[in-house]
Design a protein around this motif. Structure first.
Motif, PDB file in Angstrom:
ATOM      1  N   ALA A  12      68.030  39.688  21.564  1.00 16.23           N
ATOM      2  CA  ALA A  12      67.309  40.152  22.742  1.00 16.23           C
ATOM      3  C   ALA A  12      66.763  38.939  23.479  1.00 16.23           C
ATOM      4  N   ARG A  13      66.899  38.958  24.786  1.00 19.86           N
ATOM      5  CA  ARG A  13      66.337  37.860  25.573  1.00 19.86           C
ATOM      6  C   ARG A  13      65.725  38.407  26.846  1.00 19.86           C
ATOM      7  N   ALA A  14      64.668  37.758  27.267  1.00 16.79           N
ATOM      8  CA  ALA A  14      64.038  38.105  28.536  1.00 16.79           C
ATOM      9  C   ALA A  14      64.929  37.589  29.655  1.00 16.79           C
ATOM     10  N   VAL A  15      65.104  38.398  30.676  1.00 12.91           N
ATOM     11  CA  VAL A  15      65.873  37.981  31.843  1.00 12.91           C
ATOM     12  C   VAL A  15      64.911  37.248  32.770  1.00 12.91           C
ATOM     13  N   ARG A  16      65.244  35.992  33.091  1.00 15.39           N
ATOM     14  CA  ARG A  16      64.343  35.164  33.904  1.00 15.39           C
ATOM     15  C   ARG A  16      64.940  34.762  35.253  1.00 15.39           C
ATOM     16  N   ASP A  17      66.252  34.794  35.374  1.00 12.61           N
ATOM     17  CA  ASP A  17      66.908  34.376  36.605  1.00 12.61           C
ATOM     18  C   ASP A  17      66.595  35.377  37.727  1.00 12.61           C
ATOM     19  N   PRO A  18      66.001  34.912  38.840  1.00  9.99           N
ATOM     20  CA  PRO A  18      65.632  35.836  39.929  1.00  9.99           C
ATOM     21  C   PRO A  18      66.812  36.627  40.485  1.00  9.99           C
ATOM     22  N   LYS A  19      67.989  36.024  40.571  1.00 12.87           N
ATOM     23  CA  LYS A  19      69.155  36.754  41.082  1.00 12.87           C
ATOM     24  C   LYS A  19      69.573  37.858  40.118  1.00 12.87           C
ATOM     25  N   GLU A  20      69.524  37.564  38.825  1.00 17.56           N
ATOM     26  CA  GLU A  20      69.877  38.589  37.838  1.00 17.56           C
ATOM     27  C   GLU A  20      68.831  39.705  37.825  1.00 17.56           C
ATOM     28  N   ILE A  21      67.565  39.358  37.949  1.00 22.26           N
ATOM     29  CA  ILE A  21      66.497  40.368  38.007  1.00 22.26           C
ATOM     30  C   ILE A  21      66.702  41.277  39.213  1.00 22.26           C
ATOM     31  N   ALA A  22      67.035  40.675  40.355  1.00 20.83           N
ATOM     32  CA  ALA A  22      67.272  41.476  41.571  1.00 20.83           C
ATOM     33  C   ALA A  22      68.448  42.434  41.358  1.00 20.83           C
ATOM     34  N   ARG A  23      69.514  41.940  40.719  1.00 23.20           N
ATOM     35  CA  ARG A  23      70.684  42.796  40.460  1.00 23.20           C
ATOM     36  C   ARG A  23      70.325  43.916  39.478  1.00 23.20           C
TER      37      ARG A  23
ATOM     38  N   GLN B 154      65.211  53.689  35.486  1.00 23.53           N
ATOM     39  CA  GLN B 154      63.843  53.977  35.892  1.00 23.53           C
ATOM     40  C   GLN B 154      62.978  54.147  34.651  1.00 23.53           C
ATOM     41  N   PRO B 155      61.856  53.448  34.590  1.00 21.83           N
ATOM     42  CA  PRO B 155      60.956  53.598  33.434  1.00 21.83           C
ATOM     43  C   PRO B 155      60.489  55.041  33.279  1.00 21.83           C
ATOM     44  N   TRP B 156      60.369  55.507  32.062  1.00 18.77           N
ATOM     45  CA  TRP B 156      59.921  56.874  31.815  1.00 18.77           C
ATOM     46  C   TRP B 156      58.457  56.922  31.433  1.00 18.77           C
ATOM     47  N   SER B 157      57.857  55.753  31.168  1.00 22.71           N
ATOM     48  CA  SER B 157      56.421  55.724  30.904  1.00 22.71           C
ATOM     49  C   SER B 157      55.718  55.172  32.146  1.00 22.71           C
ATOM     50  N   PRO B 158      54.458  55.539  32.348  1.00 22.92           N
ATOM     51  CA  PRO B 158      53.758  55.114  33.566  1.00 22.92           C
ATOM     52  C   PRO B 158      53.476  53.612  33.598  1.00 22.92           C
ATOM     53  N   GLY B 159      53.212  53.124  34.797  1.00 21.58           N
ATOM     54  CA  GLY B 159      52.845  51.726  34.978  1.00 21.58           C
ATOM     55  C   GLY B 159      54.008  50.881  35.441  1.00 21.58           C
ATOM     56  N   PRO B 160      53.692  49.706  35.968  1.00 19.35           N
ATOM     57  CA  PRO B 160      54.753  48.811  36.464  1.00 19.35           C
ATOM     58  C   PRO B 160      55.584  48.237  35.319  1.00 19.35           C
ATOM     59  N   LYS B 161      56.878  48.216  35.516  1.00 24.83           N
ATOM     60  CA  LYS B 161      57.817  47.705  34.506  1.00 24.83           C
ATOM     61  C   LYS B 161      58.767  46.734  35.201  1.00 24.83           C
ATOM     62  N   GLU B 162      58.333  45.520  35.396  1.00 27.02           N
ATOM     63  CA  GLU B 162      59.125  44.540  36.148  1.00 27.02           C
ATOM     64  C   GLU B 162      59.756  43.482  35.254  1.00 27.02           C
ATOM     65  N   HIS B 163      59.730  43.692  33.942  1.00 27.22           N
ATOM     66  CA  HIS B 163      60.293  42.743  32.981  1.00 27.22           C
ATOM     67  C   HIS B 163      61.561  43.362  32.386  1.00 27.22           C
ATOM     68  N   PHE B 164      62.654  42.607  32.417  1.00 27.27           N
ATOM     69  CA  PHE B 164      63.916  43.102  31.864  1.00 27.27           C
ATOM     70  C   PHE B 164      64.241  42.371  30.576  1.00 27.27           C
ATOM     71  N   ILE B 165      64.718  43.119  29.592  1.00 28.02           N
ATOM     72  CA  ILE B 165      65.203  42.565  28.325  1.00 28.02           C
ATOM     73  C   ILE B 165      66.670  42.929  28.219  1.00 28.02           C
ATOM     74  N   ARG B 166      67.488  41.939  27.895  1.00 26.55           N
ATOM     75  CA  ARG B 166      68.920  42.153  27.695  1.00 26.55           C
ATOM     76  C   ARG B 166      69.208  41.977  26.209  1.00 26.55           C
ATOM     77  N   ILE B 167      69.884  42.966  25.628  1.00 31.03           N
ATOM     78  CA  ILE B 167      70.319  42.877  24.229  1.00 31.03           C
ATOM     79  C   ILE B 167      71.837  42.773  24.233  1.00 31.03           C
ATOM     80  N   SER B 168      72.332  41.654  23.768  1.00 28.76           N
ATOM     81  CA  SER B 168      73.786  41.482  23.674  1.00 28.76           C
ATOM     82  C   SER B 168      74.283  42.267  22.469  1.00 28.76           C
ATOM     83  N   CYS B 169      75.357  42.978  22.634  1.00 28.97           N
ATOM     84  CA  CYS B 169      75.907  43.811  21.553  1.00 28.97           C
ATOM     85  C   CYS B 169      76.940  42.996  20.769  1.00 28.97           C
TER      86      CYS B 169
END
Length: 145
Positions: free
Chosen positions: A92-103, A110-125
């Motif tokens: 698992a890694r945090a996505v930090r690249d602004p272009k990748e975050i925008a994509r 869409q988050p199913w729990s309340p509150g802002p969720k602007e952090h992406f985690i990518r899990i490579s399979c």
């Protein structure tokens, strides 16, 4: 069709990915304070990776930073006695690249729990495995259809 020792159908890589795309909720298995932890999350597939959206300071974001985790999703029909389960293992890694975050922000995640969720985690399979309960044909003496 390959059947394992428990009588379950073994699923191939492509079928695992296809089944994962049908379910919006999965479970991340990680280590928290040296103990196993499981957290249900909504997710989307991006190629062969699982993408999760969470809050930057969340327990999940901190616990999965660079860690090897498992991700599991499944679907079961208790009436029909059918179902499947898919497990992915990878880093698992945090996505930090602004272009990748925008994509990733444009993906149907869409988050199913309340509150802002602007952090992406990518899990490579890196390892993807799946099993399906094979329906038993009536009158077959317990043999799969």
């Amino acid at each position: 069709m390959e059947i394992d020792a428990n009588g379950l159908e073994v699923l191939g890589h492509a079928e695992c990915l296809a089944l994962m795309q049908t379910i919006p909720i999965g479970r991340v298995v990680f280590t928290e304070q040296a103990l196993p932890a499981v957290q249900p999350v909504n997710f989307v597939l991006d190629g062969d990776s699982v993408v999760i959206r969470t809050a930057p300071g969340s327990k999940l974001a901190a616990a999965t930073r660079g860690a090897v985790v498992a991700f599991e999703t499944d679907d079961f029909d208790t009436t029909a006695g059918t179902g499947w389960s898919v497990t992915a293992v990878g880093q698992a890694r945090a996505v930090r690249d602004p272009k990748e975050i925008a994509r990733l922000s444009r993906l149907p995640l869409q988050p199913w729990s309340p509150g802002p969720k602007e952090h992406f985690i990518r899990i490579s399979c890196h390892r993807l495995t799946g099993r399906r309960i094979v329906p038993v044909a009536p009158g077959s003496g317990g043999q799969a259809a």
